[in-house]
Write a protein that holds these residues in place. Structure first.
Motif, PDB file in Angstrom:
ATOM      1  N   LEU A  62     -16.646   5.513  33.575  1.00  0.00           N
ATOM      2  CA  LEU A  62     -17.673   5.349  34.593  1.00  0.00           C
ATOM      3  C   LEU A  62     -17.351   4.068  35.363  1.00  0.00           C
ATOM      4  CD1 LEU A  62     -20.394   6.331  35.817  1.00  0.00           C
ATOM      5  CD2 LEU A  62     -21.521   4.797  34.185  1.00  0.00           C
ATOM      6  N   LEU A  63     -17.098   4.210  36.660  1.00  0.00           N
ATOM      7  CA  LEU A  63     -16.719   3.069  37.495  1.00  0.00           C
ATOM      8  C   LEU A  63     -17.820   2.756  38.489  1.00  0.00           C
ATOM      9  CD1 LEU A  63     -13.011   4.009  38.356  1.00  0.00           C
ATOM     10  CD2 LEU A  63     -13.842   2.529  36.524  1.00  0.00           C
ATOM     11  N   GLU A  64     -18.015   1.468  38.735  1.00  0.00           N
ATOM     12  CA  GLU A  64     -18.932   1.036  39.782  1.00  0.00           C
ATOM     13  C   GLU A  64     -18.086   0.730  41.008  1.00  0.00           C
ATOM     14  OE1 GLU A  64     -22.780  -1.827  40.380  1.00  0.00           O
ATOM     15  OE2 GLU A  64     -21.174  -2.545  39.081  1.00  0.00           O
ATOM     16  N   VAL A  65     -18.166   1.615  41.991  1.00  0.00           N
ATOM     17  CA  VAL A  65     -17.349   1.527  43.197  1.00  0.00           C
ATOM     18  C   VAL A  65     -17.900   0.457  44.133  1.00  0.00           C
ATOM     19  CG1 VAL A  65     -16.468   2.847  45.145  1.00  0.00           C
ATOM     20  CG2 VAL A  65     -16.774   3.947  42.950  1.00  0.00           C
ATOM     21  N   ALA A  66     -19.211   0.412  44.259  1.00  0.00           N
ATOM     22  CA  ALA A  66     -19.915  -0.578  45.069  1.00  0.00           C
ATOM     23  C   ALA A  66     -21.185  -0.916  44.299  1.00  0.00           C
ATOM     24  CB  ALA A  66     -20.227  -0.004  46.447  1.00  0.00           C
ATOM     25  N   PRO A  67     -21.872  -1.983  44.664  1.00  0.00           N
ATOM     26  CA  PRO A  67     -23.099  -2.311  43.933  1.00  0.00           C
ATOM     27  C   PRO A  67     -24.090  -1.142  43.954  1.00  0.00           C
ATOM     28  CG  PRO A  67     -22.457  -4.142  45.322  1.00  0.00           C
ATOM     29  CD  PRO A  67     -21.543  -3.013  45.660  1.00  0.00           C
ATOM     30  N   GLY A  68     -24.391  -0.615  42.774  1.00  0.00           N
ATOM     31  CA  GLY A  68     -25.326   0.500  42.651  1.00  0.00           C
ATOM     32  C   GLY A  68     -24.703   1.872  42.831  1.00  0.00           C
ATOM     33  N   VAL A  69     -23.399   1.955  43.132  1.00  0.00           N
ATOM     34  CA  VAL A  69     -22.729   3.240  43.336  1.00  0.00           C
ATOM     35  C   VAL A  69     -21.771   3.474  42.170  1.00  0.00           C
ATOM     36  CG1 VAL A  69     -21.257   4.605  44.842  1.00  0.00           C
ATOM     37  CG2 VAL A  69     -22.875   2.980  45.832  1.00  0.00           C
ATOM     38  N   HIS A  70     -22.040   4.523  41.382  1.00  0.00           N
ATOM     39  CA  HIS A  70     -21.230   4.814  40.204  1.00  0.00           C
ATOM     40  C   HIS A  70     -20.505   6.138  40.383  1.00  0.00           C
ATOM     41  CE1 HIS A  70     -24.263   1.943  38.767  1.00  0.00           C
ATOM     42  NE2 HIS A  70     -23.305   1.537  37.944  1.00  0.00           N
ATOM     43  N   ALA A  71     -19.312   6.221  39.807  1.00  0.00           N
ATOM     44  CA  ALA A  71     -18.519   7.451  39.861  1.00  0.00           C
ATOM     45  C   ALA A  71     -17.813   7.635  38.525  1.00  0.00           C
ATOM     46  CB  ALA A  71     -17.514   7.393  40.994  1.00  0.00           C
ATOM     47  N   ILE A  72     -17.656   8.892  38.119  1.00  0.00           N
ATOM     48  CA  ILE A  72     -16.969   9.208  36.871  1.00  0.00           C
ATOM     49  C   ILE A  72     -15.543   9.634  37.213  1.00  0.00           C
ATOM     50  CG2 ILE A  72     -16.903  10.730  34.868  1.00  0.00           C
ATOM     51  CD1 ILE A  72     -19.936  10.975  35.095  1.00  0.00           C
ATOM     52  N   TYR A  73     -14.578   9.005  36.553  1.00  0.00           N
ATOM     53  CA  TYR A  73     -13.158   9.290  36.757  1.00  0.00           C
ATOM     54  C   TYR A  73     -12.520   9.638  35.427  1.00  0.00           C
ATOM     55  CZ  TYR A  73     -12.919   7.581  41.559  1.00  0.00           C
ATOM     56  OH  TYR A  73     -13.075   7.424  42.911  1.00  0.00           O
ATOM     57  N   ALA A  74     -11.450  10.393  35.485  1.00  0.00           N
ATOM     58  CA  ALA A  74     -10.648  10.652  34.294  1.00  0.00           C
ATOM     59  C   ALA A  74      -9.863   9.378  33.962  1.00  0.00           C
ATOM     60  CB  ALA A  74      -9.693  11.812  34.550  1.00  0.00           C
ATOM     61  N   LYS A  75      -9.631   9.159  32.681  1.00  0.00           N
ATOM     62  CA  LYS A  75      -8.865   7.966  32.285  1.00  0.00           C
ATOM     63  C   LYS A  75      -7.471   7.970  32.906  1.00  0.00           C
ATOM     64  CE  LYS A  75     -10.552   6.098  27.952  1.00  0.00           C
ATOM     65  NZ  LYS A  75     -10.210   5.863  26.546  1.00  0.00           N
ATOM     66  N   ASN A  76      -6.898   9.155  33.079  1.00  0.00           N
ATOM     67  CA  ASN A  76      -5.558   9.248  33.660  1.00  0.00           C
ATOM     68  C   ASN A  76      -5.527   8.824  35.129  1.00  0.00           C
ATOM     69  OD1 ASN A  76      -4.585  10.176  31.255  1.00  0.00           O
ATOM     70  ND2 ASN A  76      -4.680  12.338  31.829  1.00  0.00           N
ATOM     71  N   ALA A  77      -6.702   8.746  35.763  1.00  0.00           N
ATOM     72  CA  ALA A  77      -6.763   8.361  37.169  1.00  0.00           C
ATOM     73  C   ALA A  77      -6.730   6.839  37.364  1.00  0.00           C
ATOM     74  CB  ALA A  77      -8.020   8.922  37.815  1.00  0.00           C
ATOM     75  N   ILE A  78      -6.740   6.098  36.281  1.00  0.00           N
ATOM     76  CA  ILE A  78      -6.685   4.637  36.376  1.00  0.00           C
ATOM     77  C   ILE A  78      -5.213   4.234  36.479  1.00  0.00           C
ATOM     78  CG2 ILE A  78      -7.274   2.455  35.264  1.00  0.00           C
ATOM     79  CD1 ILE A  78      -9.667   4.195  36.154  1.00  0.00           C
ATOM     80  N   GLY A  79      -4.872   3.594  37.586  1.00  0.00           N
ATOM     81  CA  GLY A  79      -3.484   3.204  37.822  1.00  0.00           C
ATOM     82  C   GLY A  79      -3.133   1.852  37.253  1.00  0.00           C
ATOM     83  N   ALA A  80      -4.095   0.915  37.249  1.00  0.00           N
ATOM     84  CA  ALA A  80      -3.820  -0.426  36.732  1.00  0.00           C
ATOM     85  C   ALA A  80      -5.114  -1.089  36.296  1.00  0.00           C
ATOM     86  CB  ALA A  80      -3.145  -1.280  37.798  1.00  0.00           C
ATOM     87  N   VAL A  81      -5.026  -1.818  35.201  1.00  0.00           N
ATOM     88  CA  VAL A  81      -6.129  -2.652  34.749  1.00  0.00           C
ATOM     89  C   VAL A  81      -5.785  -4.061  35.212  1.00  0.00           C
ATOM     90  CG1 VAL A  81      -7.388  -3.524  32.755  1.00  0.00           C
ATOM     91  CG2 VAL A  81      -6.571  -1.169  32.775  1.00  0.00           C
ATOM     92  N   LEU A  82      -6.670  -4.667  36.007  1.00  0.00           N
ATOM     93  CA  LEU A  82      -6.388  -5.953  36.638  1.00  0.00           C
ATOM     94  C   LEU A  82      -7.039  -7.101  35.875  1.00  0.00           C
ATOM     95  CD1 LEU A  82      -7.143  -4.790  40.287  1.00  0.00           C
ATOM     96  CD2 LEU A  82      -4.929  -4.873  39.152  1.00  0.00           C
ATOM     97  N   GLU A  83      -6.404  -8.254  35.969  1.00  0.00           N
ATOM     98  CA  GLU A  83      -7.007  -9.467  35.412  1.00  0.00           C
ATOM     99  C   GLU A  83      -8.155  -9.886  36.317  1.00  0.00           C
ATOM    100  OE1 GLU A  83      -4.073 -12.471  34.943  1.00  0.00           O
ATOM    101  OE2 GLU A  83      -2.732 -11.187  33.803  1.00  0.00           O
ATOM    102  N   ASP A  84      -9.087 -10.660  35.779  1.00  0.00           N
ATOM    103  CA  ASP A  84     -10.264 -11.056  36.542  1.00  0.00           C
ATOM    104  C   ASP A  84      -9.893 -11.835  37.802  1.00  0.00           C
ATOM    105  OD1 ASP A  84     -11.999  -9.829  34.810  1.00  0.00           O
ATOM    106  OD2 ASP A  84     -12.302 -11.629  33.578  1.00  0.00           O
TER     107      ASP A  84
END
Length: 179
Positions: A62-84
């Motif tokens: 479950l990703l928060e695309v914008a404040p208050g906007v959530h979307a469900i993605y497949a784990k395979n759709a994540i291209g990179a985990v970024l540092e803070d």
């Protein structure tokens, strides 16, 4: 069978083994990267969208695309985990603190110390050449004055030059000569 006949097949099988092995290594690294996701982590999807992880499930995120906007993605759709720090720099435009990155000056004047004495200018011989040029100037002025008196007859006037060019044409137009 001869070994020379089997050699191309052996090379082909070896190349296929190496290619599948490297692909499996890449898949394993991607799976490890996706397992590092935790709520609050910034990610980039394979489509290039930046979002913050809110919830991690077995196969979905479950990703928060914008404040208050959530979307469900497949784990395979994540291209990179970024540092803070990288996520904040990209998404929010927050640059790292000045103490973390060295400051490069825009010009060389800030590289010198303010209390440092100014360096003495180095004479490259231009002073001697300027003195020699001043000594030659009076002689050249006298020569220019003599040439001006005698040179009036030597220099043709603009009207004379035009007349000379016209005389060279013998009264023919340039358009009439072209065929």
């Amino acid at each position: 069978m001869n070994i020379v006949t089997l050699l191309p097949f052996i090379v082909l099988i070896g190349a296929m083994f190496l290619m599948t092995r490297s692909a499996k290594n890449k898949q394993r690294q991607a799976a490890q990267m996706r397992d590092q996701m935790q709520p609050g982590t910034g990610v980039r999807t394979i489509g290039g969208m930046y979002a913050t992880v809110k919830e991690v499930n077995d196969d979905t995120v479950l990703l928060e695309v914008a404040p208050g906007v959530h979307a469900i993605y497949a784990k395979n759709a994540i291209g990179a985990v970024l540092e803070d720090a990288e996520y904040n720099r990209i998404v929010h435009g927050i640059e790292p603190h000045e103490s973390e990155t060295p400051v490069v000056p825009d010009d060389a004047s800030s590289l010198t110390e303010a209390g440092a004495p100014a360096e003495k200018k180095i004479d490259l011989g231009k002073g001697e050449a300027a003195e020699a040029e001043k000594a030659v100037e009076p002689a050249s002025e006298e020569k220019a004055a003599k040439d001006a008196e005698a040179g009036k007859a030597a220099e043709p006037e603009a009207k004379d030059v035009k007349d000379a060019k016209d005389a060279g044409r013998d009264g023919k137009d340039g358009d009439a000569d072209a065929k």
